[in-house]
Design a protein around this motif. Structure first.
Motif, PDB file in Angstrom:
ATOM      1  N   TRP A   1       0.834  -1.197   0.000  1.00 13.27           N
ATOM      2  CA  TRP A   1       0.000   0.000   0.000  1.00 13.27           C
ATOM      3  C   TRP A   1       0.874   1.254   0.000  1.00 13.27           C
ATOM      4  O   TRP A   1       1.908   1.307   0.682  1.00 13.27           O
ATOM      5  CB  TRP A   1      -0.907   0.009   1.231  1.00 13.27           C
ATOM      6  CG  TRP A   1      -2.064  -0.942   1.140  1.00 13.27           C
ATOM      7  CD1 TRP A   1      -2.023  -2.302   1.248  1.00 13.27           C
ATOM      8  CD2 TRP A   1      -3.439  -0.603   0.918  1.00 13.27           C
ATOM      9  NE1 TRP A   1      -3.285  -2.831   1.105  1.00 13.27           N
ATOM     10  CE2 TRP A   1      -4.175  -1.816   0.901  1.00 13.27           C
ATOM     11  CE3 TRP A   1      -4.113   0.598   0.733  1.00 13.27           C
ATOM     12  CZ2 TRP A   1      -5.559  -1.848   0.711  1.00 13.27           C
ATOM     13  CZ3 TRP A   1      -5.483   0.572   0.547  1.00 13.27           C
ATOM     14  CH2 TRP A   1      -6.198  -0.646   0.523  1.00 13.27           C
ATOM     15  N   THR A   2       0.426   2.270  -0.727  1.00 13.46           N
ATOM     16  CA  THR A   2       1.129   3.552  -0.699  1.00 13.46           C
ATOM     17  C   THR A   2       0.374   4.579   0.134  1.00 13.46           C
ATOM     18  O   THR A   2       0.841   5.714   0.284  1.00 13.46           O
ATOM     19  CB  THR A   2       1.322   4.112  -2.124  1.00 13.46           C
ATOM     20  OG1 THR A   2       0.041   4.385  -2.710  1.00 13.46           O
ATOM     21  CG2 THR A   2       2.070   3.105  -2.996  1.00 13.46           C
ATOM     22  N   VAL A   3      -0.797   4.202   0.634  1.00 16.65           N
ATOM     23  CA  VAL A   3      -1.591   5.045   1.525  1.00 16.65           C
ATOM     24  C   VAL A   3      -1.996   4.197   2.724  1.00 16.65           C
ATOM     25  O   VAL A   3      -2.001   2.967   2.646  1.00 16.65           O
ATOM     26  CB  VAL A   3      -2.852   5.603   0.814  1.00 16.65           C
ATOM     27  CG1 VAL A   3      -2.475   6.533  -0.323  1.00 16.65           C
ATOM     28  CG2 VAL A   3      -3.730   4.460   0.303  1.00 16.65           C
ATOM     29  N   PRO A   4      -2.333   4.808   3.862  1.00 10.01           N
ATOM     30  CA  PRO A   4      -2.782   4.022   5.018  1.00 10.01           C
ATOM     31  C   PRO A   4      -4.082   3.291   4.666  1.00 10.01           C
ATOM     32  O   PRO A   4      -5.070   3.925   4.270  1.00 10.01           O
ATOM     33  CB  PRO A   4      -3.017   5.077   6.106  1.00 10.01           C
ATOM     34  CG  PRO A   4      -2.228   6.270   5.673  1.00 10.01           C
ATOM     35  CD  PRO A   4      -2.253   6.253   4.182  1.00 10.01           C
ATOM     36  N   PRO A   5      -4.126   1.964   4.783  1.00 11.58           N
ATOM     37  CA  PRO A   5      -5.298   1.215   4.324  1.00 11.58           C
ATOM     38  C   PRO A   5      -6.573   1.478   5.116  1.00 11.58           C
ATOM     39  O   PRO A   5      -7.672   1.329   4.581  1.00 11.58           O
ATOM     40  CB  PRO A   5      -4.867  -0.252   4.444  1.00 11.58           C
ATOM     41  CG  PRO A   5      -3.729  -0.241   5.405  1.00 11.58           C
ATOM     42  CD  PRO A   5      -3.052   1.067   5.238  1.00 11.58           C
ATOM     43  N   PHE A   6      -6.431   1.876   6.383  1.00 13.70           N
ATOM     44  CA  PHE A   6      -7.616   2.103   7.202  1.00 13.70           C
ATOM     45  C   PHE A   6      -7.843   3.586   7.499  1.00 13.70           C
ATOM     46  O   PHE A   6      -8.369   3.965   8.529  1.00 13.70           O
ATOM     47  CB  PHE A   6      -7.549   1.267   8.479  1.00 13.70           C
ATOM     48  CG  PHE A   6      -7.564  -0.221   8.194  1.00 13.70           C
ATOM     49  CD1 PHE A   6      -8.718  -0.841   7.740  1.00 13.70           C
ATOM     50  CD2 PHE A   6      -6.414  -0.982   8.346  1.00 13.70           C
ATOM     51  CE1 PHE A   6      -8.729  -2.191   7.447  1.00 13.70           C
ATOM     52  CE2 PHE A   6      -6.414  -2.335   8.058  1.00 13.70           C
ATOM     53  CZ  PHE A   6      -7.574  -2.950   7.610  1.00 13.70           C
ATOM     54  N   GLU A   7      -7.390   4.403   6.558  1.00 12.97           N
ATOM     55  CA  GLU A   7      -7.716   5.830   6.549  1.00 12.97           C
ATOM     56  C   GLU A   7      -8.155   6.184   5.134  1.00 12.97           C
ATOM     57  O   GLU A   7      -7.570   5.687   4.166  1.00 12.97           O
ATOM     58  CB  GLU A   7      -6.501   6.686   6.926  1.00 12.97           C
ATOM     59  CG  GLU A   7      -6.001   6.486   8.341  1.00 12.97           C
ATOM     60  CD  GLU A   7      -4.770   7.337   8.630  1.00 12.97           C
ATOM     61  OE1 GLU A   7      -4.535   8.316   7.867  1.00 12.97           O
ATOM     62  OE2 GLU A   7      -4.028   7.017   9.576  1.00 12.97           O
ATOM     63  N   LEU A   8      -9.159   7.030   5.003  1.00 13.83           N
ATOM     64  CA  LEU A   8      -9.611   7.414   3.675  1.00 13.83           C
ATOM     65  C   LEU A   8      -8.671   8.474   3.107  1.00 13.83           C
ATOM     66  O   LEU A   8      -8.433   9.505   3.735  1.00 13.83           O
ATOM     67  CB  LEU A   8     -11.038   7.953   3.732  1.00 13.83           C
ATOM     68  CG  LEU A   8     -11.764   8.032   2.373  1.00 13.83           C
ATOM     69  CD1 LEU A   8     -12.038   6.624   1.851  1.00 13.83           C
ATOM     70  CD2 LEU A   8     -13.063   8.808   2.501  1.00 13.83           C
ATOM     71  N   SER A   9      -8.126   8.206   1.929  1.00 20.02           N
ATOM     72  CA  SER A   9      -7.247   9.150   1.241  1.00 20.02           C
ATOM     73  C   SER A   9      -7.887   9.529  -0.086  1.00 20.02           C
ATOM     74  O   SER A   9      -8.375   8.654  -0.807  1.00 20.02           O
ATOM     75  CB  SER A   9      -5.869   8.531   0.988  1.00 20.02           C
ATOM     76  OG  SER A   9      -5.260   8.112   2.193  1.00 20.02           O
ATOM     77  N   GLU A  10      -7.885  10.810  -0.395  1.00 20.93           N
ATOM     78  CA  GLU A  10      -8.500  11.277  -1.636  1.00 20.93           C
ATOM     79  C   GLU A  10      -7.430  11.817  -2.573  1.00 20.93           C
ATOM     80  O   GLU A  10      -6.558  12.589  -2.162  1.00 20.93           O
ATOM     81  CB  GLU A  10      -9.532  12.372  -1.347  1.00 20.93           C
ATOM     82  CG  GLU A  10     -10.275  12.849  -2.589  1.00 20.93           C
ATOM     83  CD  GLU A  10     -11.422  13.794  -2.266  1.00 20.93           C
ATOM     84  OE1 GLU A  10     -11.967  14.414  -3.211  1.00 20.93           O
ATOM     85  OE2 GLU A  10     -11.773  13.912  -1.069  1.00 20.93           O
ATOM     86  N   ARG A  11      -7.517  11.388  -3.837  1.00 17.12           N
ATOM     87  CA  ARG A  11      -6.539  11.831  -4.825  1.00 17.12           C
ATOM     88  C   ARG A  11      -7.163  11.756  -6.215  1.00 17.12           C
ATOM     89  O   ARG A  11      -7.627  10.685  -6.637  1.00 17.12           O
ATOM     90  CB  ARG A  11      -5.291  10.947  -4.754  1.00 17.12           C
ATOM     91  CG  ARG A  11      -4.103  11.429  -5.565  1.00 17.12           C
ATOM     92  CD  ARG A  11      -2.853  10.645  -5.203  1.00 17.12           C
ATOM     93  NE  ARG A  11      -2.988   9.224  -5.485  1.00 17.12           N
ATOM     94  CZ  ARG A  11      -2.452   8.268  -4.736  1.00 17.12           C
ATOM     95  NH1 ARG A  11      -1.789   8.567  -3.633  1.00 17.12           N
ATOM     96  NH2 ARG A  11      -2.590   6.996  -5.074  1.00 17.12           N
ATOM     97  N   GLU A  12      -7.225  12.888  -6.881  1.00 18.96           N
ATOM     98  CA  GLU A  12      -7.707  12.963  -8.267  1.00 18.96           C
ATOM     99  C   GLU A  12      -9.070  12.286  -8.443  1.00 18.96           C
ATOM    100  O   GLU A  12      -9.284  11.488  -9.363  1.00 18.96           O
ATOM    101  CB  GLU A  12      -6.681  12.336  -9.220  1.00 18.96           C
ATOM    102  CG  GLU A  12      -5.340  13.066  -9.210  1.00 18.96           C
ATOM    103  CD  GLU A  12      -4.330  12.426 -10.151  1.00 18.96           C
ATOM    104  OE1 GLU A  12      -4.579  11.295 -10.608  1.00 18.96           O
ATOM    105  OE2 GLU A  12      -3.293  13.055 -10.410  1.00 18.96           O
TER     106      GLU A  12
END
Length: 382
Positions: free
Chosen positions: A81-92
């Motif tokens: 994973w390049t983002v925390p799996p149990f946090e919502l990350s928004e990109r594009e």
């Protein structure tokens, strides 16, 4: 805080991997519904470490619509994973996190609809059904369906919100997962003929599975609505042996059948068991009477094949805005709802192309599309 995006952010933060409890998420949903004076029923597992949730909005004495989703997700262990799996990350325009596509995005859209449901003049009820342990064999929903069987009025439709890019799906394959334990007799490898090599006999059984699978690929067994258009058989796990200079006494392998809705997967297991008893076991017992082959079921769920001319199909076409009915290769809880007498379709936001993978995501566009689909459903029952 009632938007589908905000609710998804909350849902993703709960680690509901199947090996963990889902109660923290269920408690959140229960409290969220209570804030709108919507009561709900919890159906626990035997250890009370997990629960299904069922809530009804509208006149319970009328056949209504079930909006169903599973709360568990697959593990993230070992995935890059390049983002925390149990946090919502928004990109594009994409929302990343475990379960965003499979299938907390749909659950978030359902919960976001609750305020409108509460204030709408519903002619038919809307039921919210959340289950546990779908990812490990559709286990939790069975106790929920058993509880629903006692109700005098059955729902007219269930919408399983698995990710289909909001395309209406009327069919999927069923699955039967089995384990085979082969017990032989150990001895020094220098005297191999005096032993019963469990690995070699297991290999014979696996080879027979392959032959059964190839027979199922014959054109007369095809259903062109599916990809692949035939039932499939595969061995996924095998273990056995202690050391190279010891004839192995034990070997175990797990296999599965992904069966077309018209095909009973137990037929494959029965064919393999007959081959084991008639062709393999006699040769093993000629060397050691203690030799044995044992089959056990790991998990099973039925396929789904909803008639394209049924009321259920016409309703999901109206709600989704599409009559391009399809099928999916993955399984859902839909076959169990259908077997319980509740006509079922599959339609939800996101794509299974992202499900179970690192950096799983659902697009904001898909969430908005699901919100719109549910609003059309709401308008049709007001």
């Amino acid at each position: 805080m009632n938007s589908s995006r905000d609710l998804l952010e909350t849902l993703v933060a709960f680690d509901t991997t199947s090996r963990e409890s889902n109660l923290h998420l269920i408690d959140f949903v229960r409290d969220y519904l209570a804030g709108f004076d919507v009561p709900c029923e919890l159906v626990y597992n035997a250890s009370r470490s997990k629960a299904n949730l069922f809530a009804t909005l509208g006149p319970a004495d009328q056949p209504g619509i079930v909006l169903s989703g599973h709360t568990d997700v697959v593990p993230v262990d070992g995935q890059p994973w390049t983002v925390p799996p149990f946090e919502l990350s928004e990109r594009e325009g994409k929302l990343y996190g475990r379960g965003t596509a499979d299938m907390k995005g749909y659950i978030a859209c359902v919960l976001a609809l609750v305020p409108a449901l509460v204030h709408a003049p519903l002619r038919r009820p809307v039921h919210i059904a959340l289950s546990y342990d779908e990812e490990v064999g559709c286990l939790g929903v069975r106790s929920l369906l058993k509880a629903l069987e006692q109700r005098p009025v059955k729902p007219m439709l269930c919408i399983i919100g698995e990710p289909t890019e909001l395309k209406p799906v009327l069919g999927h394959k069923g699955k039967l997962a089995m384990r085979c334990d082969v017990h032989g007799q150990a001895c020094h490898s220098a005297y191999a003929p005096l032993g019963v090599n469990a690995i070699e006999y297991a290999a014979e059984l696996i080879g027979e599975l392959g032959r059964i699978g190839r027979r199922l690929q014959a054109p007369e067994h095809h259903d062109k609505r599916f990809d692949p258009p035939f039932s499939t058989v595969q061995t996924g796990v095998i273990c056995g042996g202690k050391a190279l200079n010891i004839v192995p006494a034990d070997c175990r392998f797990d296999f599965e059948i992904r069966a077309l809705p018209s095909h009973d997967p137990s037929e494959v297991a029965q064919q393999l068991q007959a081959y084991a008893e008639q062709q393999v076991l006699p040769r093993m017992r000629a060397v050691s009477e203690q030799s044995a082959i044992h089959f056990s079921e790991l998990s099973t769920y039925p396929g789904l094949a909803t008639d394209a001319h049924s009321e259920a199909a016409q309703l999901i076409a109206e709600f989704s805005g599409s009559r391009a009915f399809g099928t999916v290769a993955f399984g859902t809880e839909g076959g169990l709802f259908d077997a319980a007498g509740i006509p079922t379709v599959v339609c939800g936001p996101g794509s299974m192309e992202q499900g179970h993978k690192p950096d799983e995501f659902v697009s904001l566009e898909q969430l908005e599309g699901c919100d719109a689909m549910l609003r059309r459903m709401l308008e049709s029952i007001c």
